[in-house]
Design a protein around this motif. Sequence first.
Motif, PDB file in Angstrom:
ATOM      1  N   SER A 107       9.117  15.887   0.777  1.00  0.00           N
ATOM      2  CA  SER A 107       9.280  14.448   0.699  1.00  0.00           C
ATOM      3  C   SER A 107       8.146  13.852  -0.123  1.00  0.00           C
ATOM      4  CB  SER A 107       9.311  13.834   2.099  1.00  0.00           C
ATOM      5  OG  SER A 107       9.681  12.473   2.056  1.00  0.00           O
ATOM      6  N   VAL A 108       8.124  12.555  -0.220  1.00  0.00           N
ATOM      7  CA  VAL A 108       7.053  11.855  -0.932  1.00  0.00           C
ATOM      8  C   VAL A 108       6.503  10.771  -0.022  1.00  0.00           C
ATOM      9  CG1 VAL A 108       7.903  12.304  -3.258  1.00  0.00           C
ATOM     10  CG2 VAL A 108       8.767  10.331  -2.002  1.00  0.00           C
ATOM     11  N   TYR A 140       3.421  -6.546  13.893  1.00  0.00           N
ATOM     12  CA  TYR A 140       3.113  -5.265  13.251  1.00  0.00           C
ATOM     13  C   TYR A 140       1.746  -4.788  13.723  1.00  0.00           C
ATOM     14  CZ  TYR A 140       2.568  -1.768   9.551  1.00  0.00           C
ATOM     15  OH  TYR A 140       2.396  -0.593   8.849  1.00  0.00           O
ATOM     16  N   THR A 141       1.681  -3.538  14.197  1.00  0.00           N
ATOM     17  CA  THR A 141       0.418  -2.918  14.575  1.00  0.00           C
ATOM     18  C   THR A 141       0.405  -1.487  14.056  1.00  0.00           C
ATOM     19  OG1 THR A 141       1.212  -2.011  16.686  1.00  0.00           O
ATOM     20  CG2 THR A 141       0.367  -4.283  16.706  1.00  0.00           C
ATOM     21  N   GLN A 142      -0.769  -0.904  13.885  1.00  0.00           N
ATOM     22  CA  GLN A 142      -0.852   0.480  13.452  1.00  0.00           C
ATOM     23  C   GLN A 142      -0.274   1.424  14.501  1.00  0.00           C
ATOM     24  OE1 GLN A 142      -1.532   1.890  10.521  1.00  0.00           O
ATOM     25  NE2 GLN A 142      -1.631  -0.217   9.764  1.00  0.00           N
ATOM     26  N   LEU A 143      -0.352   1.031  15.773  1.00  0.00           N
ATOM     27  CA  LEU A 143       0.215   1.865  16.830  1.00  0.00           C
ATOM     28  C   LEU A 143       1.727   1.958  16.688  1.00  0.00           C
ATOM     29  CD1 LEU A 143      -0.753   3.409  19.380  1.00  0.00           C
ATOM     30  CD2 LEU A 143      -0.185   1.362  20.703  1.00  0.00           C
ATOM     31  N   ARG A 144       2.334   0.866  16.218  1.00  0.00           N
ATOM     32  CA  ARG A 144       3.784   0.835  16.021  1.00  0.00           C
ATOM     33  C   ARG A 144       4.064   0.602  14.533  1.00  0.00           C
ATOM     34  NH1 ARG A 144       7.190   0.386  19.917  1.00  0.00           N
ATOM     35  NH2 ARG A 144       8.517  -1.086  18.825  1.00  0.00           N
ATOM     36  N   SER A 145       3.735   1.620  13.747  1.00  0.00           N
ATOM     37  CA  SER A 145       3.929   1.544  12.304  1.00  0.00           C
ATOM     38  C   SER A 145       4.554   2.809  11.731  1.00  0.00           C
ATOM     39  CB  SER A 145       2.584   1.312  11.606  1.00  0.00           C
ATOM     40  OG  SER A 145       1.744   2.452  11.766  1.00  0.00           O
ATOM     41  N   CYS A 146       4.583   3.888  12.521  1.00  0.00           N
ATOM     42  CA  CYS A 146       5.048   5.211  12.085  1.00  0.00           C
ATOM     43  C   CYS A 146       4.137   5.836  11.033  1.00  0.00           C
ATOM     44  CB  CYS A 146       6.487   5.160  11.564  1.00  0.00           C
ATOM     45  SG  CYS A 146       7.729   4.802  12.823  1.00  0.00           S
ATOM     46  N   ASN A 147       2.935   5.327  10.865  1.00  0.00           N
ATOM     47  CA  ASN A 147       2.014   5.898   9.889  1.00  0.00           C
ATOM     48  C   ASN A 147       1.275   7.123  10.422  1.00  0.00           C
ATOM     49  OD1 ASN A 147       2.600   4.009   7.911  1.00  0.00           O
ATOM     50  ND2 ASN A 147       0.997   2.600   8.570  1.00  0.00           N
ATOM     51  N   ASN A 148       1.194   7.255  11.738  1.00  0.00           N
ATOM     52  CA  ASN A 148       0.456   8.351  12.355  1.00  0.00           C
ATOM     53  C   ASN A 148       1.378   9.062  13.341  1.00  0.00           C
ATOM     54  OD1 ASN A 148      -1.257  10.017  13.883  1.00  0.00           O
ATOM     55  ND2 ASN A 148      -2.989   8.622  13.666  1.00  0.00           N
ATOM     56  N   ALA A 149       1.634  10.341  13.106  1.00  0.00           N
ATOM     57  CA  ALA A 149       2.581  11.090  13.941  1.00  0.00           C
ATOM     58  C   ALA A 149       2.184  11.105  15.404  1.00  0.00           C
ATOM     59  CB  ALA A 149       2.712  12.520  13.411  1.00  0.00           C
ATOM     60  N   SER A 150       0.892  10.988  15.692  1.00  0.00           N
ATOM     61  CA  SER A 150       0.453  11.028  17.085  1.00  0.00           C
ATOM     62  C   SER A 150       0.910   9.808  17.870  1.00  0.00           C
ATOM     63  CB  SER A 150      -1.077  11.141  17.151  1.00  0.00           C
ATOM     64  OG  SER A 150      -1.697   9.992  16.602  1.00  0.00           O
ATOM     65  N   ASN A 151       1.350   8.763  17.163  1.00  0.00           N
ATOM     66  CA  ASN A 151       1.832   7.560  17.838  1.00  0.00           C
ATOM     67  C   ASN A 151       3.354   7.484  17.908  1.00  0.00           C
ATOM     68  OD1 ASN A 151      -0.824   6.593  18.141  1.00  0.00           O
ATOM     69  ND2 ASN A 151      -0.779   5.616  16.123  1.00  0.00           N
ATOM     70  N   GLY A 204       0.809  -1.209   0.000  1.00  0.00           N
ATOM     71  CA  GLY A 204       0.000   0.000   0.000  1.00  0.00           C
ATOM     72  C   GLY A 204       0.842   1.258   0.000  1.00  0.00           C
ATOM     73  N   LEU A 205       0.193   2.367  -0.296  1.00  0.00           N
ATOM     74  CA  LEU A 205       0.799   3.689  -0.230  1.00  0.00           C
ATOM     75  C   LEU A 205       0.539   4.245   1.157  1.00  0.00           C
ATOM     76  CD1 LEU A 205       2.217   6.009  -1.834  1.00  0.00           C
ATOM     77  CD2 LEU A 205      -0.080   6.886  -2.334  1.00  0.00           C
ATOM     78  N   MET A 206       1.606   4.506   1.909  1.00  0.00           N
ATOM     79  CA  MET A 206       1.464   4.931   3.295  1.00  0.00           C
ATOM     80  C   MET A 206       1.201   6.439   3.390  1.00  0.00           C
ATOM     81  SD  MET A 206       1.649   2.164   4.949  1.00  0.00           S
ATOM     82  CE  MET A 206       0.827   1.439   3.518  1.00  0.00           C
ATOM     83  N   PRO A 207       0.627   6.872   4.502  1.00  0.00           N
ATOM     84  CA  PRO A 207       0.372   8.310   4.673  1.00  0.00           C
ATOM     85  C   PRO A 207       1.674   9.109   4.603  1.00  0.00           C
ATOM     86  CG  PRO A 207      -0.791   7.015   6.339  1.00  0.00           C
ATOM     87  CD  PRO A 207       0.115   6.075   5.631  1.00  0.00           C
ATOM     88  N   LEU A 208       1.633  10.250   3.949  1.00  0.00           N
ATOM     89  CA  LEU A 208       2.798  11.118   3.856  1.00  0.00           C
ATOM     90  C   LEU A 208       3.146  11.657   5.227  1.00  0.00           C
ATOM     91  CD1 LEU A 208       4.878  12.686   2.148  1.00  0.00           C
ATOM     92  CD2 LEU A 208       3.153  14.476   1.853  1.00  0.00           C
ATOM     93  N   ARG A 209       4.402  11.464   5.613  1.00  0.00           N
ATOM     94  CA  ARG A 209       4.884  11.964   6.899  1.00  0.00           C
ATOM     95  C   ARG A 209       5.681  13.242   6.703  1.00  0.00           C
ATOM     96  NH1 ARG A 209       5.348   9.210  11.507  1.00  0.00           N
ATOM     97  NH2 ARG A 209       5.606  11.386  12.120  1.00  0.00           N
ATOM     98  N   SER A 210       5.676  14.082   7.729  1.00  0.00           N
ATOM     99  CA  SER A 210       6.585  15.214   7.771  1.00  0.00           C
ATOM    100  C   SER A 210       7.944  14.659   8.172  1.00  0.00           C
ATOM    101  CB  SER A 210       6.102  16.244   8.799  1.00  0.00           C
ATOM    102  OG  SER A 210       7.025  17.294   8.922  1.00  0.00           O
ATOM    103  N   THR A 211       8.897  14.728   7.265  1.00  0.00           N
ATOM    104  CA  THR A 211      10.183  14.072   7.478  1.00  0.00           C
ATOM    105  C   THR A 211      11.285  15.087   7.741  1.00  0.00           C
ATOM    106  OG1 THR A 211      10.855  14.105   5.153  1.00  0.00           O
ATOM    107  CG2 THR A 211       9.439  12.286   5.856  1.00  0.00           C
TER     108      THR A 211
END
Length: 506
Positions: free
Chosen positions: A120-121, A276-287, A108-115
């Motif tokens: 970035s992409v 692998y969990t969404q909490l520990r995936s780096c997909n959401n900055a709040s986590n 999948g295409l992951m959410p764009l993070r502020s890097t």
Amino acid sequence: MKGVNMSKVFSEVFATYSFFRSLIICLVLALLLLSCSGGGDSQSQNNAPNEAKYISASWVIIGTDSIGGNQAIARVATSYISPTGEAVCPNITIDGFISQMTMRVVAGLMPLRSTDYQPSVAANFPVSVCETVLPLTAKVASIAGQSIPLPKKSPDRVLLFGDTGCRMDTTTLQNCDDPSSWPFSNLAKIGAQLAPDLVIHMGDYQYREVPCSSSGGCPTDVNSPWGYGWDTWQADFFTPAAPLLEKAPFVLVRGDHEICTRGGQGWFRFLDPNSYTQLRSCNNASNDTIANYSSTYAVDLGRGSRLVVYDSSDVSTGSTVSDPNNNYYQQFMQAFSLASNPIYTNTIFINHHPILAYNIPKSKSVPPGNVTLQGVMNSVMGYLYPSAAVNSYYPSSISMAFHAHVHSMQAINFSNTGTTYPATIVSGGGGNELADAFPTTSPPFYTKDTVAPGLNPSNMIWNNNFGFALLERIGESAFWKYTLYDKTGNVFAVCTQSGRQLNCSN
């Protein structure tokens, strides 16, 4: 039965019997023919995930199970998508038994993070990751017809790599196509020829964070990968490391290039030894406050030797952190608890950032190891051992320490005024642009530049070059001989461990 023509009845019954017998035979033959020809569309679709063309990479990592024992996990990156649009895992064969691997995370295409580098992409992962926990008793295993390496209970030959990716950032554009500039692929081939039983990677796998430009020496092809998606992970790690991935399982340390604002999304998909969990995936900055830290764990090397693996990925050089609720504080508490097990006579602490070793040279001085980790370690030592000296860094149960982060090689010994500290090896010359050279002075720089408050090495060997280390077990003991190689495969130092000391020659 008067008036019944028995001959005619018999003929009709026999004809019916013959018809159904022929029909059954035809059906059986049709099924056999269908099977021999590949089983029709449905059967072909079931076999398709097992075709080698869909497997982009396979590897085996060593982590820990729920009770603290070693756990080997086989993983693959697969591009297979079923006709109905579903990602499907391939089969794994273990000692002749076939089972389907478990989906870890779908493509999948992951959410764009502020890097750390903008713009970035979004990280694109067109491959799914599947996994299977390997039985410790397994003798042979394969995926898509290719054998995968199985762990040994007591590995005798272990490779130590670190900082292997090709740097492309706003200050440096390393030529990733030139083996003399980026030699990781060659180093991996040399290492594979040494027949390792295990590989320890000390972190920083992925460095291509900005696009190449004509101002640098890197490839100027517009298709040159950059960012944090699969194409970069494949180019920086999985393709050049393939000779090693085929030879041995890996113990994987997380570096600062694998934090959530850099390559963290790929780290959790591919290399993290936990679920692998969404909490520990780096997909959401709040986590990120959760995902940027991992619990310390241990890997048994057999015969009384053990690794304690510590995640220092998000630490920054700064002030002392002594809050018991701090993540690094808790991780050191876990590390020292694991190290206290008396059945291990040689416990080796491993993390990415040097602690009792030197940081990246600057100007005419060489800075100490990471002062934040030194401060937290000192606080934990003071809590656990109130009678310990003011500057205490490791409990006596830890004999050695491995690090990377500094792009060179270091072998450091301590034996100050009756107090010993774990000998330290830094293996950070795995391919990324080399750090500035350590100065050559008389007396040596380490007699005046401390590695930590109040602490200087008693002796030190270093090499401002690319390279890696080979650990060879000394007989049947818990201790190791360390051979340090440069980028050409030549030996530049040999060190023999004796307790917390290294006896080195070069």
